[in-house]
Enzyme design. Structure first.
Site, PDB file in Angstrom:
ATOM      1  N   ARG A   1     -33.570  21.496-105.544  1.00  0.00           N
ATOM      2  CA  ARG A   1     -32.480  22.653-105.293  1.00  0.00           C
ATOM      3  C   ARG A   1     -31.356  21.595-105.758  1.00  0.00           C
ATOM      4  O   ARG A   1     -31.236  20.856-106.488  1.00  0.00           O
ATOM      5  CB  ARG A   1     -32.489  22.523-103.798  1.00  0.00           C
ATOM      6  CG  ARG A   1     -32.322  21.130-102.796  1.00  0.00           C
ATOM      7  CD  ARG A   1     -32.224  21.449-101.582  1.00  0.00           C
ATOM      8  NE  ARG A   1     -32.004  20.142-100.823  1.00  0.00           N
ATOM      9  CZ  ARG A   1     -31.903  20.037 -99.446  1.00  0.00           C
ATOM     10  NH1 ARG A   1     -31.886  21.084 -98.739  1.00  0.00           N
ATOM     11  NH2 ARG A   1     -31.708  18.945 -98.885  1.00  0.00           N
TER      12      ARG A   1
ATOM     13  N   TRP B   1     -37.188  11.778 -95.623  1.00  0.00           N
ATOM     14  CA  TRP B   1     -36.322  11.319 -96.744  1.00  0.00           C
ATOM     15  C   TRP B   1     -35.766  10.245 -96.874  1.00  0.00           C
ATOM     16  O   TRP B   1     -35.253   9.575 -97.558  1.00  0.00           O
ATOM     17  CB  TRP B   1     -35.371  12.621 -97.031  1.00  0.00           C
ATOM     18  CG  TRP B   1     -34.400  13.120 -95.775  1.00  0.00           C
ATOM     19  CD1 TRP B   1     -34.784  14.152 -95.176  1.00  0.00           C
ATOM     20  CD2 TRP B   1     -33.456  12.161 -95.347  1.00  0.00           C
ATOM     21  NE1 TRP B   1     -33.774  14.106 -94.164  1.00  0.00           N
ATOM     22  CE2 TRP B   1     -33.102  12.948 -93.995  1.00  0.00           C
ATOM     23  CE3 TRP B   1     -32.631  11.064 -95.661  1.00  0.00           C
ATOM     24  CZ2 TRP B   1     -31.971  12.606 -93.339  1.00  0.00           C
ATOM     25  CZ3 TRP B   1     -31.647  10.624 -94.883  1.00  0.00           C
ATOM     26  CH2 TRP B   1     -31.392  11.541 -93.783  1.00  0.00           C
TER      27      TRP B   1
ATOM     28  N   HIS C   1     -41.244  16.647 -92.124  1.00  0.00           N
ATOM     29  CA  HIS C   1     -40.100  16.633 -91.579  1.00  0.00           C
ATOM     30  C   HIS C   1     -40.641  17.684 -90.280  1.00  0.00           C
ATOM     31  O   HIS C   1     -40.621  18.845 -90.249  1.00  0.00           O
ATOM     32  CB  HIS C   1     -38.928  17.792 -92.356  1.00  0.00           C
ATOM     33  CG  HIS C   1     -37.683  17.529 -91.645  1.00  0.00           C
ATOM     34  ND1 HIS C   1     -37.242  17.999 -90.606  1.00  0.00           N
ATOM     35  CD2 HIS C   1     -36.583  17.176 -92.284  1.00  0.00           C
ATOM     36  CE1 HIS C   1     -36.185  17.962 -90.440  1.00  0.00           C
ATOM     37  NE2 HIS C   1     -35.562  17.242 -91.212  1.00  0.00           N
TER      38      HIS C   1
ATOM     39  N   GLU D   1     -40.759  19.447 -97.789  1.00  0.00           N
ATOM     40  CA  GLU D   1     -40.347  18.763 -96.419  1.00  0.00           C
ATOM     41  C   GLU D   1     -41.416  18.912 -95.392  1.00  0.00           C
ATOM     42  O   GLU D   1     -41.211  18.991 -93.989  1.00  0.00           O
ATOM     43  CB  GLU D   1     -38.876  19.680 -96.033  1.00  0.00           C
ATOM     44  CG  GLU D   1     -37.825  18.999 -96.835  1.00  0.00           C
ATOM     45  CD  GLU D   1     -36.466  19.656 -96.439  1.00  0.00           C
ATOM     46  OE1 GLU D   1     -36.269  20.754 -95.509  1.00  0.00           O
ATOM     47  OE2 GLU D   1     -35.585  19.169 -97.056  1.00  0.00           O
ATOM     48  N   GLN D   2     -42.500  19.069 -95.867  1.00  0.00           N
ATOM     49  CA  GLN D   2     -43.796  19.283 -95.002  1.00  0.00           C
ATOM     50  C   GLN D   2     -43.908  18.048 -93.876  1.00  0.00           C
ATOM     51  O   GLN D   2     -44.484  18.247 -92.975  1.00  0.00           O
ATOM     52  CB  GLN D   2     -45.263  19.548 -95.715  1.00  0.00           C
ATOM     53  CG  GLN D   2     -45.328  18.410 -96.545  1.00  0.00           C
ATOM     54  CD  GLN D   2     -46.447  18.619 -97.570  1.00  0.00           C
ATOM     55  OE1 GLN D   2     -47.903  18.363 -97.232  1.00  0.00           O
ATOM     56  NE2 GLN D   2     -46.542  19.403 -98.679  1.00  0.00           N
TER      57      GLN D   2
ATOM     58  N   GLU E   1     -27.796  21.743 -88.096  1.00  0.00           N
ATOM     59  CA  GLU E   1     -29.074  21.199 -88.178  1.00  0.00           C
ATOM     60  C   GLU E   1     -29.252  19.900 -87.421  1.00  0.00           C
ATOM     61  O   GLU E   1     -28.545  19.024 -87.584  1.00  0.00           O
ATOM     62  CB  GLU E   1     -29.383  20.803 -89.541  1.00  0.00           C
ATOM     63  CG  GLU E   1     -29.380  21.990 -90.371  1.00  0.00           C
ATOM     64  CD  GLU E   1     -29.909  21.810 -91.891  1.00  0.00           C
ATOM     65  OE1 GLU E   1     -30.464  20.681 -92.310  1.00  0.00           O
ATOM     66  OE2 GLU E   1     -29.718  22.525 -92.895  1.00  0.00           O
TER      67      GLU E   1
ATOM     68  N   ASN F   1     -25.558  25.520 -98.916  1.00  0.00           N
ATOM     69  CA  ASN F   1     -26.276  24.664 -97.995  1.00  0.00           C
ATOM     70  C   ASN F   1     -25.983  23.146 -98.432  1.00  0.00           C
ATOM     71  O   ASN F   1     -26.273  22.591 -99.535  1.00  0.00           O
ATOM     72  CB  ASN F   1     -27.697  24.766 -97.750  1.00  0.00           C
ATOM     73  CG  ASN F   1     -28.361  23.719 -97.025  1.00  0.00           C
ATOM     74  OD1 ASN F   1     -28.469  24.048 -95.641  1.00  0.00           O
ATOM     75  ND2 ASN F   1     -29.228  22.822 -97.696  1.00  0.00           N
ATOM     76  N   GLU F   2     -25.280  22.423 -97.437  1.00  0.00           N
ATOM     77  CA  GLU F   2     -25.042  21.122 -97.873  1.00  0.00           C
ATOM     78  C   GLU F   2     -24.251  20.612 -99.174  1.00  0.00           C
ATOM     79  O   GLU F   2     -25.047  20.019-100.102  1.00  0.00           O
ATOM     80  CB  GLU F   2     -26.257  20.087 -97.400  1.00  0.00           C
ATOM     81  CG  GLU F   2     -27.040  20.315 -96.205  1.00  0.00           C
ATOM     82  CD  GLU F   2     -27.914  19.435 -95.800  1.00  0.00           C
ATOM     83  OE1 GLU F   2     -28.767  19.054 -96.719  1.00  0.00           O
ATOM     84  OE2 GLU F   2     -28.387  19.351 -94.897  1.00  0.00           O
TER      85      GLU F   2
HETATM   86 ZN   LIG Z   1     -31.044  19.895 -94.744  1.00  0.00          ZN
END
Ligand SMILES: [Zn+2]
Ligand SMILES: [Zn+2]
Ligand SMILES: [Zn+2]
Lengths: 652, 652, 652
Positions: free
Chosen positions: A103, A325, A368, A365-366, A317, A141-142
């Protein structure tokens, strides 16, 4: 209020309605969707599929949820990258194109991408700008995450040359401003200027500072175009926010980035960020906080974000369990999800949204956590959210902007750039200097505001700390002059001109109006090889960055081992010429707080206080109970006189 | 049998006959030649010079030696690289072409290279496939060494796209399998797929797993083509082997790599590998083993290779003295060359060949010892080889495959890939997890077999340890079900689907048939910040990787500090949900061995036992003598009741 | 004499005359200018502006200063790089072009740059070669700094091929010399040879050694062309020098680099270099020296440079306060600028010039101190320079070459290359081996000369130490044979042939004429895992690099823990086969000095002695006073019997 991040596109459509009902039943009010869904919305250039999103919004809204729409520009789809490969950024270390497959693979300087991103954003706003269930927008996003602020792309080069032409007008001005006569670096024209990468040794710091300003402006410009694209179509009751990463890590001017927003949001991952921050801490230092996070790190970011936000800020979030991460990813201690939620409200949040509804079993992100496990059962955080949802009622309305504190820390992106660009001492980091003051103040039970240099709102503070302010522009200078509280400047303040030269007449330059001194020399030391600073007959460590100063009409309040002045005072202004240990800072701040009339409550490392209006919150980070430092007669709203392990008490 | 590696092309032809006679006199039976000699055989494309090799083989054979021919594909000559630059691999970190000038400079995906390599291999096999002195073949040399499994070449990209098209059939299937809806990573066609390198942040783990499978298959395919090229021309009595590097370091499926071989060979460098393995060990930990190697590392590789080999395995290269490639290169302790040789036989070797006959004074490996010094005088190892050659007579025939052990450790390449791809905790390494079980078993005097997941031969084992088995395919599942011994699963077993999603219904997925639990959460901790695990009232360390489990009908046999289950048992199956210290593993394995009827002999760190048929070997790694743990009435074949420093005893 | 570096182009012209007067008044005789001013002299190709420099020289000369002119080739201006991008070097790690924007951005192999650099140098020499105020020239600036010796450019490749063709005549000779038969590395022609970068694993050491020789010759050739360009036009009374960086860091043959100079200059930055050298030292080790520098590091470089210089050498740049480029940049302890200045004279300097006149407030080095602060006021060093300028009168004439010492250390660039190329043990560094001997000798109060291998001037030394001499060419051999003092060879001496093979008949090869031994094996150990060496019944540490030797007719003077010989003697020659601790070296050197009739004066770490003619200098690095180790009747020229903290005493 509480909310949650949700990805309807990740789940079968038959899940949606049940998910929405459970969200509402859990006490959630907001649901954020859409921010990575570009590929599902625009299947190829100009070909849109809105139907699924229409249904998703309708389903969520029907369940009583307010929808926050994320615009999906953080993840341009493959067809776009394939058709327009010039949108990709270039790594400033290796010169390699940073390609599709994760991303943020876009270049802030790409005109092509700017148009494409504006187009999808506008299309979304056009479709949902009047939608009754959509209450607001999150841009992208971010921004700047994954070191994406800087790029060595051809687009960046072209825009940087134009930026320089605009800023300096003619090349002689630029050459003079940067001091390019040094090492024969003078240019004959703007088209000769390169990006400050891939050279034999270090480039001109003025060149790098110009590039940092430029890179910051590129991000801000991109973001402003996105905000405008939304506002062109969105109804006036729909607000616009952005979920920023820890402000110290964007490498840009966060005030500029967020100025056009209605309010600022923050993505709060206390454990991951703490694991990174304390990577070199000993086991003894780290163990007590590995499941709570550093006691002052989330608060630092909360207060930073509150300082940026016009309206009451959000956590967009919130970490609900282990993340995926950081180098190490512990589970939060029991109760910490509730604890962090209440902490955000204590620091002025209007809403806390959890990331994410349900842990997705696939892709990056599984590992997370979410509020639900991949098997759709409640994860550990679920019960804590239930509890905090109930407690929200006790807190009352949190939508208003929190009142100001009595103590302000002045922050400044340029000081961070100066530190990045001109290291001088490996033991000096702007962020760490600032954090040291913050931690000491918090350990004294003092509430802190962060004010950005140049913002005209220092007037009411009783104590203003300027950890460093390398470049003092007119706005910052005027604001400081207009302030009335005690003013403490740290070393390197006033050190540089706007074009990264040593200040006229030596540092602290124009700050001499506050403290009549001259910094005649700077030395930097290994962190384990310190000198001393003596304050009121107590000897402390002075190290890492030490300035030798010549003093005018000042009071010398602390001295080095050779009796030379290490801290001085002139009227309400103090200048500290060295970095020190925490104990010195604490002693000095205790005295300044007393003088300024700021009440202190010395606290152990595992207890923190924060006031919001007439409420006082106490946060226990220890795994044992602690007595709340509440006054006699305190009326407890949440919890009581003994705060359980990892617990919270709130009293009036 | 014993052998040696020899490079006739490095020495004047007048040396050859004398060298051959001395080899034979020393007691060597085999001599390997040829594996880097492409440039001397094929001088330009299609122009061959066989004469020198004809004479070399004749000379060696005439002296009574059996010749093993290495095919020279590890070192394509310059004319080939110059003519076909597309054969070169591309570095996956930097994107740079990895050029000519050392070795292994070829891309496993290059069709050009595949044809060229097949051609030289076939030509050699055609010439020597019926040669009476040539008894067998070694393909290439140390495939995958120097991180050559993965390449970012255009050839790899093209083949990977084709691989994906074949594996998934259509792009929608791939998108669904990988979960590409996450972060808008969906592709419109296979020609859009990139190699998973050079992106902004991490790529989809499913994407990387597919690439790892592909890269493994590329190596295996290349190797199979080489084996076929040999077998097309070679007589049926000529066998084919390959000298693999430590199996854990190839990054590929070693079962697939070696399946078409008659037997597997291994290149054994205990000191160099141990220096790398123990690079961060303290001086106290390292000093006792710096001249012997880690007590269990060579054995680990021996047992791994035996597990891969159809026929009795070989050591094709045995370290005879200091090497040149580790960070530090000590000399072996006196006797260790003999020690390592006998150790290989104890673990089932049929032949040990030394690398190399004579230390060559030039080029890259001039500081790597041989049996002879560069001045043609015997090096230190010479006398030890003389001794062991004599002792071989006492051991009897070692050509048969060694009998099976009672304890098996199940291994699996996919678990290694999963660990590489999804770090989650910096303190977790699949290889280290596996090695910990192995070391504990060896310290209990237990012989161990390694069985690859899916191989149908678990039936006779009394105790089967599955350190982790991230992906449980049908074959592995069926084999486990068909086994009858005690089954111990470690954490992360059954964690993932074949396409790198979280297992259906949470881990351990289909392994719930063995242990009815659900892993609801995983936390990873800093290695120096542990929690506890309590087993039979003894408290041990639990750390690095810790799973929270929900349990069905199981017995909880160990618990965390919060009394949550940490290890459970259901029938003959156990699940351990955390990594632990050695002491816990030892306690648990002592109990399981007792239950399973596996005899143990607890040993000090410097003593190891290994049985082969009716022989028991004892290896003393200490610099002082030790009593052999032999039963009363043992008949000593080699050595006696007191084993000298670094010595060996063998009894019946 | 004293001098200073000055940049008139950095300052308004109205400053110049006052600056010049103040220089003269301070006691400075020389002023260096011009070495980065190309952009101001040649504004575009062939268009010169000399007027400002004419005026600057005139102004300085008129004030009584002698001008040293630096040629500006270290900083080619942007127009040149834009017009001729092939002049840029290429990074050998990344393959990236190293672009404009700092300094030294040129490739030593670029013919284009050679012509351009020769042209500006000749133009400057033509203009000022007869100028009465110009007394000499400095070529370029700090050649090879910033790792610029090696480049992976197309120009370097083309020239390297030509170099190989010339050195080896035909490709078969090269193949044989390098041993390219190993790993099929043989070439069919010189146009197939690559630079030894970007390969899969290590390249042939002979290939790398050839490249290192080539790279060295490229720098020397470039430099020689510059010197010739000056001499073509400069009057015979104008000398030519170059300011080298620490000789051990150029990576080239410094004898060749400096042979055409009238004398050699050195840029002396004791604190920055010491911070780098002692980066891994403990705080206890580092703290005493963080403001003085390592007690023997500046001296090492002084003695090295004196060894290279035909005429009396200069310090061209002397650190006057904190610098900006080391990881940590402390201020010098009070008095250290004077101390370092006198130390340079003690070690034979004819002039010390300070870098720089006034700290410039802009560009890369704005945090690097000068004699004046940016606000034009005297910096800390000013008063120390005033003092030392007065003391210079007491010392008398220092322009003559200093007399030879009694002890010589033999140095050799090839030994450094061998060590870089063939690591073998991570704990072995040629520079550190050499430095250990030097430090021990200095701690014994012994003066040391450095003599380059092959220079015919070893005859008068009583003790000659050869820390290592990997390759012994004819010149070095003849010189050693012609010497008469005690000869101590360290390990790895005579280890390699000129083409990087193991020496004929094993190391030490032809040095067997001095010590009849054979090095049969080498082991390298972790620095914290040592064995022992016993000398005269005292046990010391032997580690890192240890050779096993077979001895002929020698006396064994020290042994390993297994009683094998560790040091041997034959006549006046000794061979030490291992690296050891300092105590062993000290014991051995004390004995050798006694035998050779070299007087010693054991000193504490903070006291150093150095003689120049009939003067003895004592340097106190401690922060407390110390008694001068002067004989009764010594006549103090500077200081007295008690030396103040950081002080100096000189007596006759
Ligand atoms: Zn994030
Ligand atoms: Zn090998
Ligand atoms: Zn310099």
């Amino acid at each position: 209020m509480l909310g949650v991040c949700y990805y309807p596109e990740h789940w079968p459509e038959e899940y949606w309605a049940r998910d929405a009902r459970r969200m509402h039943a859990l006490g959630l009010s907001y649901v954020r969707i859409g921010e990575f869904a570009w590929g599902r919305i625009e299947k190829s250039e100009g070909v849109f599929d809105w139907a699924w999103m229409d249904r998703a919004i309708e389903t969520l809204g029907a369940a009583g949820l307010k929808v926050v729409l994320g615009t999906p520009t953080a993840t341009p789809p493959k067809w776009l990258c394939a058709k327009y490969p010039d949108i990709l950024p270039v790594d400033i270390q290796t010169g390699q194109v940073r390609g599709f497959g994760s991303r943020r693979h876009y270049d802030f300087s790409s005109e092509t991408y700017l148009r494409q991103a504006e187009s999808i954003t506008a299309a979304m706003a056009e479709r949902y700008g009047q939608h009754p269930h959509v209450v607001g927008w999150q841009t992208d996003n971010e921004l700047c995450c994954h070191d994406t602020t800087m790029s060595a792309s051809p687009a960046a080069l072209e825009k940087f040359r134009a930026y320089c032409a605009k800023r300096y007008g003619n090349i002689e001005t630029l050459n003079a401003a940067w001091g390019n006569v040094f090492w024969s670096m003078e240019y004959d024209g703007f088209d000769q200027i390169d990006l400050p990468f891939f050279t034999v040794c270090e480039t001109n710091p003025a060149h790098r500072l110009a590039y940092r300003r430029f890179a910051s402006e590129q991000v801000v410009h991109f973001h402003d175009v996105m905000i405008s694209a939304i506002r062109r179509h969105a109804g006036p009751e729909q607000w616009v926010t952005h979920n920023i990463i820890p402000p110290a890590t964007t490498g840009i001017d966060n005030v500029a980035l967020t100025q056009a927003l209605d309010f600022v949001s923050y993505d709060n991952y206390p454990l991951g960020f703490s694991d990174q921050l304390m990577a070199t801490a000993s086991a003894e230092e780290w163990r007590p906080f590995m499941r709570t996070g550093h006691p002052d790190l989330a608060a630092l970011n909360f207060d930073s974000v509150r300082g940026l936000s016009k309206g009451a800020w959000w956590v967009m979030e919130q970490q609900p369990g282990p993340v995926n991460w950081a180098p190490h990813n512990p589970r939060p201690a029991p109760g910490m999800v509730r604890h962090w939620t209440l902490q955000a409200f204590a620091h002025g949040a209007a809403c806390v949204a959890y990331f994410r509804w349900r842990q997705v079993p696939f892709a990056q992100e599984q590992m997370h956590a979410g509020l639900l496990r991949p098997d759709d059962m409640p994860a550990t955080a679920w019960a804590e959210v239930e509890q905090v949802a109930a407690e929200m009622q006790l807190l009352g309305d949190v939508s208003a902007v929190a009142p100001k504190a009595s103590v302000a820390i002045l922050i400044d992106p340029v000081s961070g750039w100066v530190d990045d660009i001109e290291r001088q001492g490996a033991g000096y980091r702007y962020d760490a200097v600032l954090f040291q003051y913050y931690c000491v103040l918090r350990s004294l039970g003092v509430d802190v505001d962060f004010v950005s240099a140049g913002e005209a709102r220092l007037d009411s503070y009783k104590l203003i700390i300027v950890p460093t302010l390398a470049v003092v522009d007119d706005a910052a200078f005027d604001t400081l002059r207009a302030s009335e509280g005690l003013l403490l400047f740290g070393p390197r303040s006033g050190a540089k001109t706007a074009e990264f030269s040593i200040s006229e007449g030596l540092p602290p330059g124009r700050l001499r109006e506050f403290v009549p001194i001259k910094v005649t020399s700077v030395e930097t030391l290994r962190p384990d090889c310190n000198g001393t600073i003596t304050y009121k007959n107590e000897v402390h460590e002075s190290g890492r960055w030490r300035e030798t100063i010549e003093v005018g009409a000042v009071d010398v309040i602390a001295t080095y081992e050779d009796d030379a002045p290490a801290a001085v005072r002139s009227g309400r202004s103090l200048y500290l010429a060295t970095l020190t240990d925490d104990a010195f800072i604490k002693n000095l701040l205790v005295d300044l707080c007393a003088e300024a009339g700021v009440a202190i409550t010395p606290l152990p490392p595992t207890l923190r206080l924060r006031r919001r209006g007439d409420l006082t919150f106490a946060f226990n980070l220890a795994d044992s109970a602690v007595n709340a430092p509440a006054p006699n007669g305190a009326v407890f709203i949440i919890g009581g006189a003994e705060i359980e392990p990892f617990g919270v008490a709130v009293w009036r």
